[in-house]
Design an enzyme around this catalytic site. Structure first.
Site, short mmCIF file in Angstrom:
data_model
loop_
_atom_site.label_atom_id
_atom_site.label_comp_id
_atom_site.label_asym_id
_atom_site.label_seq_id
_atom_site.Cartn_x
_atom_site.Cartn_y
_atom_site.Cartn_z
N CYS A 160 -50.57 24.01 53.59
CA CYS A 160 -49.37 23.20 53.44
C CYS A 160 -49.00 22.64 54.81
CB CYS A 160 -48.23 24.04 52.88
SG CYS A 160 -46.69 23.15 52.66
N HIS A 184 -48.41 22.36 43.35
CA HIS A 184 -47.96 22.77 44.69
C HIS A 184 -46.63 22.09 45.03
CE1 HIS A 184 -48.72 23.89 49.00
NE2 HIS A 184 -47.92 22.85 49.17
N GLU A 185 -46.56 20.78 44.79
CA GLU A 185 -45.34 20.04 45.15
C GLU A 185 -44.16 20.41 44.25
OE1 GLU A 185 -45.62 18.95 47.98
OE2 GLU A 185 -47.80 18.80 48.02
N HIS A 219 -42.62 23.43 45.54
CA HIS A 219 -41.70 23.12 46.65
C HIS A 219 -40.30 22.81 46.14
CE1 HIS A 219 -43.50 22.98 50.64
NE2 HIS A 219 -44.62 22.51 50.12
#
Length: 136
Positions: free
Chosen positions: A85, A126-127, A130
């Site tokens: 990341c 993944h995003e 976040h």
């Protein structure tokens, strides 16, 4: 505008709030920042540029795509992987899904539902993590 990358984990652990059409300039900054880091990054969430809004930008090969308020509605085929990341140092192990369905709003704030497979699905997961304050 290219923004500085947020590396403060306390900030990154905050849950993002819903985006509105007034947040389109943030999406443009996200795209600019993603493009500026294209050699080391394939996706970004708004909190990575210091904004706690539900907006992500992902690289889908020849084009970068913005998603407002994305939600994974289906997921299939769990697997283990290691990810890096831009906001963190090194790689970490995580679980992802090979195939996902995502509901989101596009740049015109029209509702969309798309299915993603493989690496694009991994980037989106993944995003979206976040946005929930989840760091790998």
């Amino acid at each position: 505008m290219i923004r500085e990358i947020m590396r403060d984990t306390f900030f990154l652990h905050q849950k993002s709030i819903s985006a509105t059409p007034l947040d389109k300039p943030i999406a443009m900054d996200l795209l600019d920042t993603l493009k500026a880091h294209a050699d080391e990054c394939v996706g970004m969430a708004a909190n990575m540029i210091g904004v706690v809004k539900c907006i992500i930008a992902v690289n889908l090969g020849p084009v970068n795509m913005v998603m407002f308020n994305p939600k994974i509605t289906k997921q299939k085929g769990p697997y283990k992987t290691a990810e890096g990341c831009l906001s963190l140092t090194g790689q970490r192990n995580t679980q992802r899904y090979k195939k996902i369905e995502v509901e989101f709003q596009d740049m015109d704030f029209q509702k969309q539902k798309l299915t993603f497979n493989g690496f694009p699905a991994q980037i989106i997961q993944h995003e979206i993590d976040h946005l929930q304050g989840i760091l790998i």
